[in-house]
Design a protein around this motif. Sequence first.
Motif, PDB file in Angstrom:
ATOM      1  N   SER A 133       0.881  -1.345   0.122  1.00  0.00           N
ATOM      2  CA  SER A 133      -0.042  -0.083   0.038  1.00  0.00           C
ATOM      3  C   SER A 133       0.873   1.325   0.057  1.00  0.00           C
ATOM      4  O   SER A 133       0.149   2.307  -0.497  1.00  0.00           O
ATOM      5  CB  SER A 133      -0.952  -0.016   1.209  1.00  0.00           C
ATOM      6  N   HIS A 134       2.017   1.096   0.412  1.00  0.00           N
ATOM      7  CA  HIS A 134       3.166   2.395   0.420  1.00  0.00           C
ATOM      8  C   HIS A 134       3.815   2.662  -0.836  1.00  0.00           C
ATOM      9  O   HIS A 134       4.486   3.473  -1.309  1.00  0.00           O
ATOM     10  CB  HIS A 134       3.890   2.383   1.328  1.00  0.00           C
ATOM     11  N   PHE A 135       3.274   1.489  -1.936  1.00  0.00           N
ATOM     12  CA  PHE A 135       3.768   1.850  -3.522  1.00  0.00           C
ATOM     13  C   PHE A 135       2.770   2.285  -4.272  1.00  0.00           C
ATOM     14  O   PHE A 135       1.590   2.307  -3.803  1.00  0.00           O
ATOM     15  CB  PHE A 135       4.156   0.507  -3.890  1.00  0.00           C
ATOM     16  N   ASP A 136       3.253   2.887  -5.576  1.00  0.00           N
ATOM     17  CA  ASP A 136       2.199   3.449  -6.507  1.00  0.00           C
ATOM     18  C   ASP A 136       1.486   2.369  -7.067  1.00  0.00           C
ATOM     19  O   ASP A 136       0.419   2.659  -7.490  1.00  0.00           O
ATOM     20  CB  ASP A 136       3.023   4.532  -7.419  1.00  0.00           C
ATOM     21  N   TYR A 137       1.950   1.150  -7.052  1.00  0.00           N
ATOM     22  CA  TYR A 137       1.351   0.106  -7.851  1.00  0.00           C
ATOM     23  C   TYR A 137       1.028  -1.092  -7.135  1.00  0.00           C
ATOM     24  O   TYR A 137       2.252  -1.602  -6.571  1.00  0.00           O
ATOM     25  CB  TYR A 137       2.112  -0.338  -9.076  1.00  0.00           C
ATOM     26  N   PRO A 138      -0.140  -1.326  -6.972  1.00  0.00           N
ATOM     27  CA  PRO A 138      -0.566  -2.640  -5.755  1.00  0.00           C
ATOM     28  C   PRO A 138      -0.291  -3.841  -6.341  1.00  0.00           C
ATOM     29  O   PRO A 138       0.008  -5.030  -5.767  1.00  0.00           O
ATOM     30  CB  PRO A 138      -2.010  -2.459  -5.865  1.00  0.00           C
ATOM     31  N   LEU A 139       0.219  -4.162  -7.751  1.00  0.00           N
ATOM     32  CA  LEU A 139       0.602  -5.232  -8.286  1.00  0.00           C
ATOM     33  C   LEU A 139       1.749  -5.096  -9.063  1.00  0.00           C
ATOM     34  O   LEU A 139       2.070  -4.314  -9.737  1.00  0.00           O
ATOM     35  CB  LEU A 139      -0.473  -5.718  -9.078  1.00  0.00           C
ATOM     36  N   LEU A 140       2.792  -5.847  -8.800  1.00  0.00           N
ATOM     37  CA  LEU A 140       4.014  -5.942  -9.444  1.00  0.00           C
ATOM     38  C   LEU A 140       4.106  -7.241 -10.323  1.00  0.00           C
ATOM     39  O   LEU A 140       4.050  -8.337  -9.693  1.00  0.00           O
ATOM     40  CB  LEU A 140       5.151  -5.924  -8.540  1.00  0.00           C
ATOM     41  N   ILE A 141       4.652  -7.198 -11.476  1.00  0.00           N
ATOM     42  CA  ILE A 141       4.589  -8.359 -12.461  1.00  0.00           C
ATOM     43  C   ILE A 141       5.991  -8.521 -12.517  1.00  0.00           C
ATOM     44  O   ILE A 141       6.725  -7.903 -13.312  1.00  0.00           O
ATOM     45  CB  ILE A 141       3.796  -8.359 -13.779  1.00  0.00           C
ATOM     46  N   GLY A 142       6.739  -9.596 -11.991  1.00  0.00           N
ATOM     47  CA  GLY A 142       7.984 -10.175 -12.234  1.00  0.00           C
ATOM     48  C   GLY A 142       8.537 -10.801 -13.436  1.00  0.00           C
ATOM     49  O   GLY A 142       7.782 -11.264 -14.187  1.00  0.00           O
ATOM     50  N   ALA A 143       9.856 -11.083 -13.566  1.00  0.00           N
ATOM     51  CA  ALA A 143      10.137 -11.699 -14.849  1.00  0.00           C
ATOM     52  C   ALA A 143       9.729 -13.043 -15.019  1.00  0.00           C
ATOM     53  O   ALA A 143       9.470 -13.113 -16.239  1.00  0.00           O
ATOM     54  CB  ALA A 143      11.998 -11.943 -14.579  1.00  0.00           C
ATOM     55  N   SER A 144       9.339 -13.858 -14.001  1.00  0.00           N
ATOM     56  CA  SER A 144       8.711 -15.335 -14.045  1.00  0.00           C
ATOM     57  C   SER A 144       7.537 -15.154 -15.004  1.00  0.00           C
ATOM     58  O   SER A 144       7.183 -15.939 -15.647  1.00  0.00           O
ATOM     59  CB  SER A 144       8.841 -16.164 -13.132  1.00  0.00           C
ATOM     60  N   ALA A 145       6.657 -14.110 -14.383  1.00  0.00           N
ATOM     61  CA  ALA A 145       5.275 -14.244 -15.243  1.00  0.00           C
ATOM     62  C   ALA A 145       5.507 -13.407 -16.552  1.00  0.00           C
ATOM     63  O   ALA A 145       4.634 -13.767 -17.433  1.00  0.00           O
ATOM     64  CB  ALA A 145       4.410 -13.041 -14.182  1.00  0.00           C
ATOM     65  N   ILE A 146       6.343 -12.556 -16.813  1.00  0.00           N
ATOM     66  CA  ILE A 146       6.605 -11.595 -18.061  1.00  0.00           C
ATOM     67  C   ILE A 146       6.823 -12.920 -18.907  1.00  0.00           C
ATOM     68  O   ILE A 146       6.482 -12.860 -20.124  1.00  0.00           O
ATOM     69  CB  ILE A 146       7.685 -10.873 -17.941  1.00  0.00           C
ATOM     70  N   ARG A 147       7.809 -13.761 -18.529  1.00  0.00           N
ATOM     71  CA  ARG A 147       8.039 -15.075 -19.447  1.00  0.00           C
ATOM     72  C   ARG A 147       6.967 -15.993 -19.749  1.00  0.00           C
ATOM     73  O   ARG A 147       6.750 -16.254 -20.918  1.00  0.00           O
ATOM     74  CB  ARG A 147       9.185 -15.910 -18.739  1.00  0.00           C
ATOM     75  N   LYS A 148       6.163 -15.950 -18.801  1.00  0.00           N
ATOM     76  CA  LYS A 148       4.672 -17.156 -18.890  1.00  0.00           C
ATOM     77  C   LYS A 148       3.754 -16.193 -19.961  1.00  0.00           C
ATOM     78  O   LYS A 148       3.238 -16.939 -20.694  1.00  0.00           O
ATOM     79  CB  LYS A 148       4.044 -17.165 -17.711  1.00  0.00           C
ATOM     80  N   LEU A 149       3.911 -14.834 -19.945  1.00  0.00           N
ATOM     81  CA  LEU A 149       3.268 -14.181 -21.066  1.00  0.00           C
ATOM     82  C   LEU A 149       3.708 -14.136 -22.489  1.00  0.00           C
ATOM     83  O   LEU A 149       3.190 -13.518 -23.169  1.00  0.00           O
ATOM     84  CB  LEU A 149       2.965 -13.042 -20.410  1.00  0.00           C
ATOM     85  N   ASP A 150       4.907 -14.555 -22.641  1.00  0.00           N
ATOM     86  CA  ASP A 150       5.823 -14.559 -23.840  1.00  0.00           C
ATOM     87  C   ASP A 150       5.820 -13.236 -24.180  1.00  0.00           C
ATOM     88  O   ASP A 150       5.389 -12.764 -25.251  1.00  0.00           O
ATOM     89  CB  ASP A 150       4.996 -15.374 -24.880  1.00  0.00           C
ATOM     90  N   ALA A 151       6.233 -12.288 -23.106  1.00  0.00           N
ATOM     91  CA  ALA A 151       6.192 -10.631 -23.378  1.00  0.00           C
ATOM     92  C   ALA A 151       7.785 -10.043 -23.149  1.00  0.00           C
ATOM     93  O   ALA A 151       8.501 -10.810 -22.602  1.00  0.00           O
ATOM     94  CB  ALA A 151       5.355 -10.123 -22.247  1.00  0.00           C
ATOM     95  N   ALA A 152       7.797  -8.992 -23.763  1.00  0.00           N
ATOM     96  CA  ALA A 152       8.947  -8.183 -23.507  1.00  0.00           C
ATOM     97  C   ALA A 152       8.315  -6.778 -22.986  1.00  0.00           C
ATOM     98  O   ALA A 152       7.384  -6.351 -23.465  1.00  0.00           O
ATOM     99  CB  ALA A 152       9.950  -8.096 -24.771  1.00  0.00           C
ATOM    100  N   ILE A 153       9.232  -5.969 -22.573  1.00  0.00           N
ATOM    101  CA  ILE A 153       8.790  -5.066 -21.879  1.00  0.00           C
ATOM    102  C   ILE A 153       9.604  -3.646 -22.493  1.00  0.00           C
ATOM    103  O   ILE A 153      10.697  -3.799 -22.453  1.00  0.00           O
ATOM    104  CB  ILE A 153       9.012  -4.720 -20.269  1.00  0.00           C
TER     105      ILE A 153
END
Length: 166
Positions: A133-153
């Motif tokens: 709650s002290h961060f601007d974004y309540p959800l952080l998507i890390g590298a393992s999930a980014i790989r599962k999404l077959d995504a690049a940032i």
Amino acid sequence: MKTVLALLAAAVALPAMADQPTLYGRYEYIQLPQLGQTLKAKMDTGAMTASLSARDIEQFERDGQDWVRFRLAVDDADDQLFEKPLARITEIKNRAEEGSTAKPSYSSRPVVNMDICLGEELRTIEVNLTDRSHFDYPLLIGASAIRKLDAAIDPSNRYTAERPSC
């Protein structure tokens, strides 16, 4: 002849294009269908796991299995209590203070499997629960999930995907 060569070149390039990851911005909207929420998320290639802002986190046992219950710690969240099977416990390195030479400390966090929807992509990923709650974004998507999404940032872009529609 030019048309045939152009078509042949396009056909050869198609498989290479199909292997390309989907490009998303540094921030995206992610739907959590099991929780009935769509949240702003930070896509963070420097973090390994995904992290969801939760409070009142409590581990318990049900039918001989480890479970966790929690409430969302996000703006506009009601007081609903969620329960999910515990996938595992992870050790997360706490952020170092600027200029600190102290040995890094770690905190234990419960991890659950959760469905996420980004654009039209639905995946099940591991998410650790902690109060963000002290961060601007309540959800952080890390590298393992980014790989599962077959995504690049692309960190220069924001909110490139359509609103989630899984």
